[in-house]
Design an enzyme around this catalytic site. Structure first.
Site, short mmCIF file in Angstrom:
data_model
loop_
_atom_site.label_atom_id
_atom_site.label_comp_id
_atom_site.label_asym_id
_atom_site.label_seq_id
_atom_site.Cartn_x
_atom_site.Cartn_y
_atom_site.Cartn_z
N ASP A 143 0.81 -1.23 0.00
CA ASP A 143 0.00 0.00 0.00
C ASP A 143 0.84 1.27 0.00
O ASP A 143 0.32 2.35 -0.31
CB ASP A 143 -0.93 0.02 1.22
CG ASP A 143 -1.99 -1.07 1.15
OD1 ASP A 143 -2.47 -1.34 0.04
OD2 ASP A 143 -2.31 -1.65 2.19
N ARG A 191 -7.13 0.84 0.33
CA ARG A 191 -8.31 1.23 1.11
C ARG A 191 -8.45 2.75 1.17
O ARG A 191 -9.48 3.30 0.83
CB ARG A 191 -8.19 0.66 2.53
CG ARG A 191 -9.34 0.99 3.46
CD ARG A 191 -9.14 0.33 4.80
NE ARG A 191 -8.98 -1.10 4.66
CZ ARG A 191 -10.01 -1.95 4.58
NH1 ARG A 191 -11.25 -1.49 4.66
NH2 ARG A 191 -9.80 -3.24 4.45
#
Length: 410
Positions: A143, A191
C-alpha cells in the site's frame, strides 16, 4: 550481539517480504547472534509459543536466494491487535516471559501500519518494566502508506505487476470490436491510499497510451459523473479501460462497493473487507449504455506475483531487514527503518531509523497535486516518483519450467 534474535511477519504479504526476512537472518548471524527464531504467524503465534529456529531452514546461500524470491510470508502472518497496556497487562507479561525464556536480545517485526503499532506498544512496555529486549520495525506494505519513509518494500514489485497487467489488459481489449463498445474496469487494492491504483499509469509508453481513467480513494467519487466520462470516451473509441481503487468512496463516505453488497467482515483493526467495486461499476455502465463490460479484480496477484518483482524492490527489502538488525545491535529500540531517497537520476536510496511513535497508526496518502484537476488521473510527478522503484528483474530459480520457492511445512 550476545543474545538471540526473533523476527515475525504481520499483515498482508508482499513479493518482497521474505527478502527482508533473509536480510534479518543473514545480518543477525553475521553480527554474532546465537540463534535467530522466527515467530509462526506473528505476535499471535508467539503468544501460543509457536516459533522455529531459522537455521534449520536457511542452511546455504541458495536457500537465502530462494527465500528472497519466495512470495507470501514464509513464517506465516497475522492480523492481531495488541490491547492497550493499561487494558491488559497479562498479555504483555506472557509475551515478555516468552522473550526472557528465549533470551531474546532483539525483536524485529516486518509489517505495515498495524505492525508498527505492535512495535510501539512492546517498546513502551519494555521501557516501563526495564526489560532489555530492543524492538525495531521493518517496513513492509504494497500500500506504500507508511509515514516518514519515501516508500515501502513491496510497493515497487506490486506497482510493476499492476503497470504490466494493465498494459496487457489494454492490449487484449483492442483485439475484438463490439457494436456498442467494451469497457474494462480494473479493481486495484488500496483502502485509503491510491499508490497502487496510480501505478496503473505506468502502462503508458511509446506503444501504449495507458488506461483512460484512474480513480484514487483520496478524492470523492461521483458515479453519474463517471458514467458521463465513459460515455464520452465510447463515442470516440471502441474500447475503454479504467483503473479504480477498491476503496473509492462517495461524497457521503460510503464505499462504492457497498452500493452492490453489504460488507460484513471486519478484521481485528476495524477494517472492512473491500471487494466488488469493479463489479458494481461494470454493471452500472452496462445498464446505462448497453455495452459489453468486464470487471477485473487483480486481488492477491498484486502482492504474490514474485515472477514480476522489481530488482530494486527486492534489494531494498533485503537492505532494510539488515538495517533493522544493525539499528537494534547498536542500541536503538522503538524505531522503524525508513528509506530515504537520495537522488532520482541515477536513483539512489539509503536507510535511516525514525521513532515508531510518529509512524504507527498514521497513513501517508497520495498528495493532491499528484492527481489531475478532474480527479481522474495521476500526474507526471506521480509517475516519476514510482518509475525508479520498478526497475530491474529478479530471475526466479526455475525447476521443471516453474519457479522454485523455499518451503516450510505447516
Amino acid at each position: 550481539m550476545m543474545g538471540n534474535v526473533i523476527v515475525g511477519q504481520s499483515g498482508g504479504p508482499t513479493a518482497a517480504i521474505n527478502s527482508s526476512l533473509a536480510g534479518v537472518y543473514r545480518t543477525a548471524i553475521d553480527r554474532g547472534a546465537n540463534k535467530v527464531y522466527g515467530m509462526l504467524h506473528g505476535i499471535q503465534g508467539l503468544l501460543q509459543e509457536r516459533y522455529i529456529d531459522l537455521s534449520e531452514y536457511i542452511t546455504t546461500d541458495l536457500d537465502t536466494e530462494l527465500l528472497k524470491r519466495t512470495p507470501a510470508a514464509f513464517l506465516g502472518s497475522c492480523r492481531y491487535k495488541l490491547p492497550e497496556i493499561h487494558e491488559d497487562r497479562a498479555v504483555y507479561d506472557k509475551l515478555f516471559s516468552i522473550l526472557e525464556k528465549l533470551n531474546i536480545e532483539v525483536f524485529i517485526y516486518i509489517g505495515g501500519n498495524d505492525s508498527m503499532d505492535t512495535i510501539k506498544k512492546l517498546s513502551d512496555y519494555a521501557i516501563i518494566t526495564g526489560f532489555p529486549t530492543r524492538f525495531i520495525g521493518c517496513p513492509k506494505t504494497i500500500d506504500n502508506d507508511l509515514a516518514l519513509t519515501d516508500h515501502t518494500p513491496g510497493y515497487g514489485s506490486a506497482a510493476k505487476y499492476i503497470g504490466t497487467s494493465v498494459k496487457e489488459i489494454i492490449r487484449d481489449s483492442f483485439c475484438l470490436e463490439y457494436s456498442k463498445g467494451l469497457v474494462s474496469i480494473v479493481e486495484i487494492m488500496g483502502r485509503n491510499a491510491g499508490w497502487l491504483t496510480g501505478a496503473a499509469a505506468l502502462a503508458q509508453g511509446e506503444d501504449c497510451n495507458g488506461p483512460d481513467l484512474i480513480y484514487l480513494p483520496e478524492l470523492p467519487f461521483d458515479v453519474e459523473k463517471f458514467g458521463k466520462k465513459v460515455k464520452n470516451l465510447l463515442e470516440k473509441r471502441s474500447s475503454v479501460v479504467v483503473a479504480v481503487s477498491e476503496g473509492i468512496r462517495l461524497e457521503d463516505g460510503r464505499y462504492v462497493c457497498e452500493l452492490g453488497q453489504s460488507l460484513d467482515f471486519v478484521d481485528a483493526f476495524g477494517h472492512k473487507q473491500l471487494s466488488g467495486t469493479a463489479n458494481y461499476l461494470a454493471s452500472y455502465i452496462a445498464g446505462e449504455f448497453g455495452c459489453k463490460t468486464r470487471a477485473i479484480e487483480l486481488s492477491t496477484l498484486q502482492r504474490a506475483a514474485s515472477h514480476c518483482s522489481s530488482r530494486v524492490d527486492i534489494l531494498e527489502a533485503y537492505q532494510v531487514g539488515g538495517a533493522a538488525v544493525k539499528a537494534a545491535d547498536e542500541g536503538d529500540s522503538g524505531k522503524m527503518v525508513v528509506l530515504k531517497r537520495l537522488s532520482d537520476d541515477p536513483y539512489q536510496a539509503g536507510t535511516e531509523v525514525k521513532d515508531v511513535h510518529k509512524i504507527a497508526n498514521d497513513e501517508k496518502v497520495v498528495p493532491r497535486e499528484w492527481v489531475n484537476n478532474d480527479g481522474d488521473y495521476v500526474t507526471d510527478d506521480f509517475i516519476n516518483y514510482v518509475r525508479p522503484l520498478i526497475q530491474g528483474d529478479v530471475s526466479p530459480v526455475v525447476v521443471d519450467g516453474i519457479p522454485r520457492h523455499l518451503y516450510r511445512e505447516k
